[in-house]
Enzyme design. Structure first.
Site, short mmCIF file in Angstrom:
data_model
loop_
_atom_site.label_atom_id
_atom_site.label_comp_id
_atom_site.label_asym_id
_atom_site.label_seq_id
_atom_site.Cartn_x
_atom_site.Cartn_y
_atom_site.Cartn_z
N TYR A 75 9.67 21.98 6.85
CA TYR A 75 9.82 20.69 6.17
C TYR A 75 10.84 19.82 6.88
CZ TYR A 75 10.87 17.27 2.51
OH TYR A 75 11.07 16.10 1.82
N SER B 203 -0.07 9.39 -6.68
CA SER B 203 -0.54 10.06 -7.91
C SER B 203 0.59 10.61 -8.75
CB SER B 203 -1.49 11.21 -7.54
OG SER B 203 -0.79 12.19 -6.81
N SER B 204 1.77 10.82 -8.15
CA SER B 204 2.85 11.43 -8.93
C SER B 204 4.20 11.11 -8.28
CB SER B 204 2.67 12.96 -9.01
OG SER B 204 2.88 13.54 -7.73
N LEU C 165 0.87 -1.18 0.00
CA LEU C 165 0.00 0.00 0.00
C LEU C 165 0.90 1.23 0.00
CD1 LEU C 165 -3.28 0.69 1.85
CD2 LEU C 165 -1.45 2.38 2.00
N GLY D 121 0.14 8.72 -1.48
CA GLY D 121 0.66 9.76 -2.40
C GLY D 121 1.15 9.16 -3.71
N ILE E 115 7.63 10.15 -6.66
CA ILE E 115 8.22 8.94 -6.07
C ILE E 115 7.14 7.88 -5.80
CG2 ILE E 115 9.38 8.07 -3.99
CD1 ILE E 115 10.88 10.84 -3.91
N GLY E 116 5.97 8.31 -5.34
CA GLY E 116 4.89 7.36 -5.05
C GLY E 116 4.43 6.64 -6.31
N1 LIG Z 1 11.46 15.19 -4.72
C1 LIG Z 1 12.39 15.35 -3.81
O1 LIG Z 1 13.39 16.07 -4.03
C2 LIG Z 1 12.28 14.62 -2.49
C3 LIG Z 1 13.45 14.44 -1.74
C4 LIG Z 1 13.39 13.78 -0.52
C5 LIG Z 1 12.16 13.32 -0.06
N2 LIG Z 1 11.04 13.52 -0.81
C6 LIG Z 1 9.76 13.01 -0.27
O2 LIG Z 1 9.18 12.12 -1.19
C7 LIG Z 1 7.77 12.08 -0.98
C8 LIG Z 1 7.07 12.19 -2.32
O3 LIG Z 1 7.32 13.46 -2.89
P1 LIG Z 1 7.61 13.65 -4.44
O4 LIG Z 1 8.94 14.18 -4.59
O5 LIG Z 1 7.22 12.43 -5.20
O6 LIG Z 1 6.61 14.87 -4.75
P2 LIG Z 1 5.22 14.93 -5.53
O7 LIG Z 1 5.40 14.53 -6.96
O8 LIG Z 1 4.68 16.28 -5.24
O9 LIG Z 1 4.33 13.80 -4.84
C9 LIG Z 1 3.80 14.00 -3.55
C10 LIG Z 1 2.61 13.10 -3.36
O10 LIG Z 1 2.10 13.30 -2.04
C11 LIG Z 1 0.70 13.49 -2.15
N3 LIG Z 1 0.11 14.21 -1.04
C12 LIG Z 1 0.39 15.47 -0.59
N4 LIG Z 1 -0.43 15.77 0.44
C13 LIG Z 1 -1.22 14.69 0.64
C14 LIG Z 1 -2.27 14.35 1.55
N5 LIG Z 1 -2.71 15.23 2.48
N6 LIG Z 1 -2.84 13.13 1.47
C15 LIG Z 1 -2.44 12.24 0.53
N7 LIG Z 1 -1.48 12.49 -0.38
C16 LIG Z 1 -0.88 13.71 -0.30
C17 LIG Z 1 0.51 14.21 -3.48
O11 LIG Z 1 -0.84 14.07 -3.86
P3 LIG Z 1 -1.62 15.10 -4.84
O12 LIG Z 1 -1.27 14.65 -6.24
O13 LIG Z 1 -3.04 14.92 -4.50
O14 LIG Z 1 -1.10 16.48 -4.51
C18 LIG Z 1 1.47 13.41 -4.34
O15 LIG Z 1 0.91 12.19 -4.73
C19 LIG Z 1 7.44 13.21 0.00
O16 LIG Z 1 7.27 12.67 1.29
C20 LIG Z 1 8.70 14.07 -0.05
O17 LIG Z 1 8.90 14.77 1.15
C21 LIG Z 1 11.07 14.15 -2.01
#
Ligand SMILES: NC(=O)c1ccc[n+]([C@@H]2O[C@H](COP(=O)([O-])OP(=O)(O)OC[C@H]3O[C@@H](n4cnc5c(N)ncnc54)[C@H](OP(=O)(O)O)[C@@H]3O)[C@@H](O)[C@H]2O)c1
Length: 270
Positions: free
Chosen positions: A147, A12-13, A7, A10, A15-16
């Site tokens: 953050y 939708s986009s 499971l 997040g 890393i998830g």
């Molecule tokens: N990208 C980086 O540089 C990086 C580095 C280190 C760690 N991370 C971590 O990796 C994780 C994923 O981020 P990402 O980089 O893949 O960014 P992302 O593309 O913005 O994906 C974030 C995901 O989290 C979801 N989300 C946000 N708020 C939510 C909520 N209240 N309930 C359910 N889903 C929610 C978003 O859903 P919606 O589509 O509905 O907005 C989206 O699916 C995060 O925890 C982030 O802190 C990212």
């Protein structure tokens, strides 16, 4: 062995989504949880995929999505706590509402989803919880205090809960990605401002806009999540596309580290 189930929050986009695709390609059942299931881009016909609505700040949606995943696939073997976003800007400019929303999503939401999944794992005496933290859970960069607070918290709670869960056959993993090209620095980030920091903030935004295009793709992190979930080890931390900063942070004296970060911010924003 029967098909195992992950499971992912997040999904939708970023890393998830990449993680969901990686597990699907490896033959797993995937419960891909997201706030807006109507917008997903997965092959909806896959017998191994359930796209479920879950907002990690909404307890009722957590309950119904975890229940639906267990009904559909029988059990949850791996939970990937991935949902999150960055609240960026100077600490002095953060509103209490912004701060609470950041904590509710990245920290309280992660705990709430975990609490809904743990009873099933405890009953079966097996399971893996994978928490997506960040290199930002080990070191702080400018204009991201809120953050960092959430990601340092995820590191701390993961380190603590693994002791509690060991006796129940459940392992805990922390993934520490470096900067990755997703919506994270673009559309997903929330920005706070304050006039006293306007010049430095403008540089920071220039740097983060430029940086995004050059970053590794989320598939690199997905592969590390998969390894953490399946390697059968008790290892806790997994850096993922982390770049040189973790090593430099460990090796450099603090005064040098501080100069390096300020130098990099100035250089990348020129
Ligand atoms: N990208 C980086 O540089 C990086 C580095 C280190 C760690 N991370 C971590 O990796 C994780 C994923 O981020 P990402 O980089 O893949 O960014 P992302 O593309 O913005 O994906 C974030 C995901 O989290 C979801 N989300 C946000 N708020 C939510 C909520 N209240 N309930 C359910 N889903 C929610 C978003 O859903 P919606 O589509 O509905 O907005 C989206 O699916 C995060 O925890 C982030 O802190 C990212």
């Amino acid at each position: 062995m029967s098909t195992r189930t992950v499971l992912i929050t997040g999904a939708s986009s970023g890393i998830g989504e990449a993680t969901a695709r990686h597990f699907l390609a490896a033959g797993w059942n995937v419960a891909a949880c997201m706030r807006s299931p109507a917008r997903h881009s997965f092959d909806a016909d896959s017998a191994h995929l359930a796209v479920l609505r879950m907002d990690v700040t909404d307890e009722a949606s957590i309950a119904s999505a975890t229940e639906a995943a267990m009904q559909r696939f029988g059990a949850i073997d791996v939970l990937v706590n991935n949902a999150g976003y960055a609240l960026l800007g100077p600490l002095e400019g953060l509103s209490a509402t912004q701060l609470r929303r950041q904590l509710e999503t990245n920290l309280v939401g992660l705990v709430a989803v975990t609490q809904h999944v743990l009873p099933g794992m405890r009953a079966r005496r097996t399971g893996v919880i994978v928490n997506i933290a960040s290199i930002g859970g080990r070191m702080g960069f400018p204009f991201a205090a809120a953050y960092h607070a959430t990601k340092f918290a995820v590191e701390g709670l993961s380190e603590s809960m693994r002791f509690e869960l060991q006796a129940h056959g459940i392992r805990v993993k922390v993934i520490e990605p470096g900067p990755i090209r997703t919506n994270f620095l673009g559309g997903s980030a929330e920005w706070a401002g304050h006039e006293a920091y306007a010049v430095e903030m403008a540089k920071f935004r220039t740097m983060s806009d430029r940086l995004n295009a050059t970053l590794p793709t989320p598939g690199r992190v997905a592969a590390v999540v998969f390894r953490a979930a399946t390697d059968g080890s008790d290892r806790l931390r997994y850096p993922a596309a982390a770049g040189p900063f973790p090593l430099l942070h460990r090796l450099l004296p603090d005064a040098l580290w501080r100069r390096l970060i300020m130098h990099e911010l100035a250089r990348r924003s020129r």
